[in-house]
Write a protein that holds these residues in place. Sequence first.
Motif, PDB file in Angstrom:
ATOM      1  N   PRO A 172     -10.863   0.475  28.866  1.00 41.68           N
ATOM      2  CA  PRO A 172     -10.535  -0.957  28.928  1.00 41.68           C
ATOM      3  C   PRO A 172     -10.788  -1.684  27.610  1.00 41.68           C
ATOM      4  O   PRO A 172      -9.987  -2.524  27.190  1.00 41.68           O
ATOM      5  CB  PRO A 172     -11.441  -1.480  30.043  1.00 41.68           C
ATOM      6  CG  PRO A 172     -11.714  -0.292  30.896  1.00 41.68           C
ATOM      7  CD  PRO A 172     -11.768   0.867  29.951  1.00 41.68           C
ATOM      8  N   ALA A 173     -11.903  -1.355  26.955  1.00 44.53           N
ATOM      9  CA  ALA A 173     -12.200  -1.991  25.668  1.00 44.53           C
ATOM     10  C   ALA A 173     -11.164  -1.597  24.621  1.00 44.53           C
ATOM     11  O   ALA A 173     -10.740  -2.429  23.811  1.00 44.53           O
ATOM     12  CB  ALA A 173     -13.598  -1.606  25.200  1.00 44.53           C
ATOM     13  N   LEU A 174     -10.733  -0.331  24.633  1.00 45.71           N
ATOM     14  CA  LEU A 174      -9.729   0.119  23.684  1.00 45.71           C
ATOM     15  C   LEU A 174      -8.389  -0.573  23.926  1.00 45.71           C
ATOM     16  O   LEU A 174      -7.729  -1.020  22.978  1.00 45.71           O
ATOM     17  CB  LEU A 174      -9.572   1.638  23.789  1.00 45.71           C
ATOM     18  CG  LEU A 174      -8.551   2.290  22.844  1.00 45.71           C
ATOM     19  CD1 LEU A 174      -8.952   2.041  21.396  1.00 45.71           C
ATOM     20  CD2 LEU A 174      -8.438   3.776  23.135  1.00 45.71           C
ATOM     21  N   VAL A 175      -8.006  -0.681  25.189  1.00 49.07           N
ATOM     22  CA  VAL A 175      -6.748  -1.368  25.518  1.00 49.07           C
ATOM     23  C   VAL A 175      -6.818  -2.831  25.108  1.00 49.07           C
ATOM     24  O   VAL A 175      -5.867  -3.388  24.541  1.00 49.07           O
ATOM     25  CB  VAL A 175      -6.455  -1.220  27.023  1.00 49.07           C
ATOM     26  CG1 VAL A 175      -5.266  -2.093  27.428  1.00 49.07           C
ATOM     27  CG2 VAL A 175      -6.180   0.238  27.368  1.00 49.07           C
ATOM     28  N   PHE A 176      -7.942  -3.479  25.379  1.00 53.21           N
ATOM     29  CA  PHE A 176      -8.105  -4.884  24.996  1.00 53.21           C
ATOM     30  C   PHE A 176      -8.038  -5.046  23.479  1.00 53.21           C
ATOM     31  O   PHE A 176      -7.398  -5.981  22.972  1.00 53.21           O
ATOM     32  CB  PHE A 176      -9.443  -5.405  25.527  1.00 53.21           C
ATOM     33  CG  PHE A 176      -9.740  -6.822  25.131  1.00 53.21           C
ATOM     34  CD1 PHE A 176      -9.157  -7.879  25.808  1.00 53.21           C
ATOM     35  CD2 PHE A 176     -10.604  -7.096  24.088  1.00 53.21           C
ATOM     36  CE1 PHE A 176      -9.425  -9.190  25.451  1.00 53.21           C
ATOM     37  CE2 PHE A 176     -10.876  -8.396  23.712  1.00 53.21           C
ATOM     38  CZ  PHE A 176     -10.297  -9.448  24.403  1.00 53.21           C
ATOM     39  N   ILE A 192      -6.520  -3.114  21.271  1.00 48.67           N
ATOM     40  CA  ILE A 192      -5.135  -2.909  20.815  1.00 48.67           C
ATOM     41  C   ILE A 192      -4.275  -4.123  21.146  1.00 48.67           C
ATOM     42  O   ILE A 192      -3.480  -4.592  20.321  1.00 48.67           O
ATOM     43  CB  ILE A 192      -4.555  -1.633  21.454  1.00 48.67           C
ATOM     44  CG1 ILE A 192      -5.292  -0.393  20.917  1.00 48.67           C
ATOM     45  CG2 ILE A 192      -3.064  -1.523  21.178  1.00 48.67           C
ATOM     46  CD1 ILE A 192      -4.876   0.892  21.584  1.00 48.67           C
ATOM     47  N   ALA A 193      -4.445  -4.676  22.349  1.00 52.99           N
ATOM     48  CA  ALA A 193      -3.626  -5.814  22.762  1.00 52.99           C
ATOM     49  C   ALA A 193      -3.922  -7.065  21.943  1.00 52.99           C
ATOM     50  O   ALA A 193      -3.026  -7.862  21.651  1.00 52.99           O
ATOM     51  CB  ALA A 193      -3.849  -6.095  24.246  1.00 52.99           C
ATOM     52  N   VAL A 194      -5.195  -7.236  21.550  1.00 52.77           N
ATOM     53  CA  VAL A 194      -5.580  -8.465  20.860  1.00 52.77           C
ATOM     54  C   VAL A 194      -5.342  -8.374  19.359  1.00 52.77           C
ATOM     55  O   VAL A 194      -4.997  -9.375  18.717  1.00 52.77           O
ATOM     56  CB  VAL A 194      -7.062  -8.781  21.162  1.00 52.77           C
ATOM     57  CG1 VAL A 194      -7.567  -9.922  20.295  1.00 52.77           C
ATOM     58  CG2 VAL A 194      -7.215  -9.146  22.622  1.00 52.77           C
ATOM     59  N   THR A 195      -5.491  -7.210  18.768  1.00 48.33           N
ATOM     60  CA  THR A 195      -5.413  -7.095  17.304  1.00 48.33           C
ATOM     61  C   THR A 195      -4.157  -6.383  16.811  1.00 48.33           C
ATOM     62  O   THR A 195      -3.471  -6.884  15.921  1.00 48.33           O
ATOM     63  CB  THR A 195      -6.656  -6.363  16.779  1.00 48.33           C
ATOM     64  OG1 THR A 195      -6.697  -5.035  17.326  1.00 48.33           O
ATOM     65  CG2 THR A 195      -7.930  -7.105  17.158  1.00 48.33           C
ATOM     66  N   GLN A 196      -3.844  -5.233  17.390  1.00 47.31           N
ATOM     67  CA  GLN A 196      -2.777  -4.420  16.816  1.00 47.31           C
ATOM     68  C   GLN A 196      -1.382  -4.905  17.203  1.00 47.31           C
ATOM     69  O   GLN A 196      -0.476  -4.947  16.367  1.00 47.31           O
ATOM     70  CB  GLN A 196      -2.955  -2.955  17.234  1.00 47.31           C
ATOM     71  CG  GLN A 196      -4.299  -2.367  16.844  1.00 47.31           C
ATOM     72  CD  GLN A 196      -4.626  -2.560  15.378  1.00 47.31           C
ATOM     73  OE1 GLN A 196      -3.803  -2.257  14.519  1.00 47.31           O
ATOM     74  NE2 GLN A 196      -5.797  -3.075  15.080  1.00 47.31           N
ATOM     75  N   LEU A 197      -1.197  -5.283  18.454  1.00 52.44           N
ATOM     76  CA  LEU A 197       0.123  -5.742  18.875  1.00 52.44           C
ATOM     77  C   LEU A 197       0.560  -7.027  18.145  1.00 52.44           C
ATOM     78  O   LEU A 197       1.704  -7.119  17.704  1.00 52.44           O
ATOM     79  CB  LEU A 197       0.153  -5.931  20.398  1.00 52.44           C
ATOM     80  CG  LEU A 197       0.044  -4.648  21.229  1.00 52.44           C
ATOM     81  CD1 LEU A 197       0.137  -4.964  22.710  1.00 52.44           C
ATOM     82  CD2 LEU A 197       1.129  -3.644  20.832  1.00 52.44           C
ATOM     83  N   PRO A 198      -0.320  -8.030  17.993  1.00 59.23           N
ATOM     84  CA  PRO A 198       0.091  -9.198  17.200  1.00 59.23           C
ATOM     85  C   PRO A 198       0.429  -8.855  15.755  1.00 59.23           C
ATOM     86  O   PRO A 198       1.349  -9.434  15.172  1.00 59.23           O
ATOM     87  CB  PRO A 198      -1.123 -10.131  17.283  1.00 59.23           C
ATOM     88  CG  PRO A 198      -1.802  -9.737  18.541  1.00 59.23           C
ATOM     89  CD  PRO A 198      -1.607  -8.262  18.662  1.00 59.23           C
ATOM     90  N   PHE A 199      -0.312  -7.897  15.175  1.00 59.50           N
ATOM     91  CA  PHE A 199      -0.007  -7.521  13.797  1.00 59.50           C
ATOM     92  C   PHE A 199       1.349  -6.837  13.705  1.00 59.50           C
ATOM     93  O   PHE A 199       2.121  -7.078  12.768  1.00 59.50           O
ATOM     94  CB  PHE A 199      -1.105  -6.605  13.243  1.00 59.50           C
ATOM     95  CG  PHE A 199      -0.842  -6.165  11.828  1.00 59.50           C
ATOM     96  CD1 PHE A 199      -0.979  -7.053  10.780  1.00 59.50           C
ATOM     97  CD2 PHE A 199      -0.444  -4.861  11.548  1.00 59.50           C
ATOM     98  CE1 PHE A 199      -0.738  -6.657   9.475  1.00 59.50           C
ATOM     99  CE2 PHE A 199      -0.198  -4.457  10.257  1.00 59.50           C
ATOM    100  CZ  PHE A 199      -0.345  -5.362   9.207  1.00 59.50           C
ATOM    101  N   VAL A 200       1.650  -5.972  14.671  1.00 64.74           N
ATOM    102  CA  VAL A 200       2.965  -5.327  14.687  1.00 64.74           C
ATOM    103  C   VAL A 200       4.064  -6.373  14.847  1.00 64.74           C
ATOM    104  O   VAL A 200       5.114  -6.318  14.181  1.00 64.74           O
ATOM    105  CB  VAL A 200       3.026  -4.271  15.799  1.00 64.74           C
ATOM    106  CG1 VAL A 200       4.442  -3.730  15.954  1.00 64.74           C
ATOM    107  CG2 VAL A 200       2.063  -3.130  15.507  1.00 64.74           C
ATOM    108  N   ALA A 201       3.834  -7.367  15.722  1.00 67.19           N
ATOM    109  CA  ALA A 201       4.822  -8.436  15.895  1.00 67.19           C
ATOM    110  C   ALA A 201       4.991  -9.229  14.599  1.00 67.19           C
ATOM    111  O   ALA A 201       6.122  -9.576  14.220  1.00 67.19           O
ATOM    112  CB  ALA A 201       4.388  -9.360  17.031  1.00 67.19           C
ATOM    113  N   THR A 202       3.888  -9.516  13.905  1.00 67.31           N
ATOM    114  CA  THR A 202       3.973 -10.222  12.618  1.00 67.31           C
ATOM    115  C   THR A 202       4.741  -9.406  11.598  1.00 67.31           C
ATOM    116  O   THR A 202       5.544  -9.942  10.820  1.00 67.31           O
ATOM    117  CB  THR A 202       2.555 -10.515  12.104  1.00 67.31           C
ATOM    118  OG1 THR A 202       1.844 -11.260  13.090  1.00 67.31           O
ATOM    119  CG2 THR A 202       2.599 -11.312  10.811  1.00 67.31           C
TER     120      THR A 202
END
Length: 321
Positions: free
Chosen positions: A37-41, A43-53
Amino acid sequence: MTTAVGTTPQSPPRPTAAPARRRSGPRAWATRAPLLPALVFLIAVTQLPFVATLVISLFDWNSLSPDKRAFNGLDNYVSVFTDAALRDSVVTTILLTAGVVVATVVLGLALALLLDRTFFGRGMVRTLLITPFLIVPVSAALLWKHALYNPEYGLLNGALSWVGELFGDTSPSQPDWIADMPLLAVIAALVWQWTPFMMLILLAGLQSRPAEVVEAARLDGASAWQTFRYLTLPHLRRYLELGVLLGAVYIVQNFDAVFTITAGGLGTANLPYTIYQTFYQAHEYGLASAAGVVVVIGTIIIATFALRTVSSLFSEEANRA
């Protein structure tokens, strides 16, 4: 059974421990499951927004004209390095970061040397010196803008008036600190806030010095300057590097002081503030995203050196132990 004279009976060899088996299968997943759960959180909070940026940075995208959105490759990154406003903000960011880091390292080292000594009230002094670092950044910037820099009721001009009256000057000058020296005003506020951070890092380095080496240097007749020059300063080299790198990481990303004190005017707009203007005022999502990616990459490079320095510090402490 008898044994030969002069010999001792040998005990049977001990069974060797079986090599540890790798955990695999359901047991390994059961061990790692609480971390998922911590790993998923993360990735969702840091990596996905960076990929979108990163994806948005490849588009010519102005929110005021959404129908004209188009893919333009690396043109936004070319604009980041060729646009005059962005180029000026890069220079301002370098000047701001260098000024704050150099000043905080010097003042932090002086305060760390002071607190490394034993004197009455050292705990109270240490607590008071740490306090600026605990204040919310926006609150600290507002404090400097209104309580210190204000030309009408600020503490700095009040002190100038008091000193002028002592020397018979009934109408001393009342400078407008922010208008007359905007970049220095921002640097002074950040130096006040980040000096305790440097002080704590260097104080930890001072307290990790081998006491017997310092005592031997004193017995050999070394002066205080010689002890500092040849023992303390080389020992603090790693801690100084760590402080400079971490300070650079934090100051490069600073937005609060520039936004609160000068609102990016008078040549104080650094990269984070320019990105804010490009995104929220000019509505150029693609260009702002490209500038943000450049800042992130630069921060990652600095952070990599910081992590290597921390790793080397831990290795030295482990070897010493």
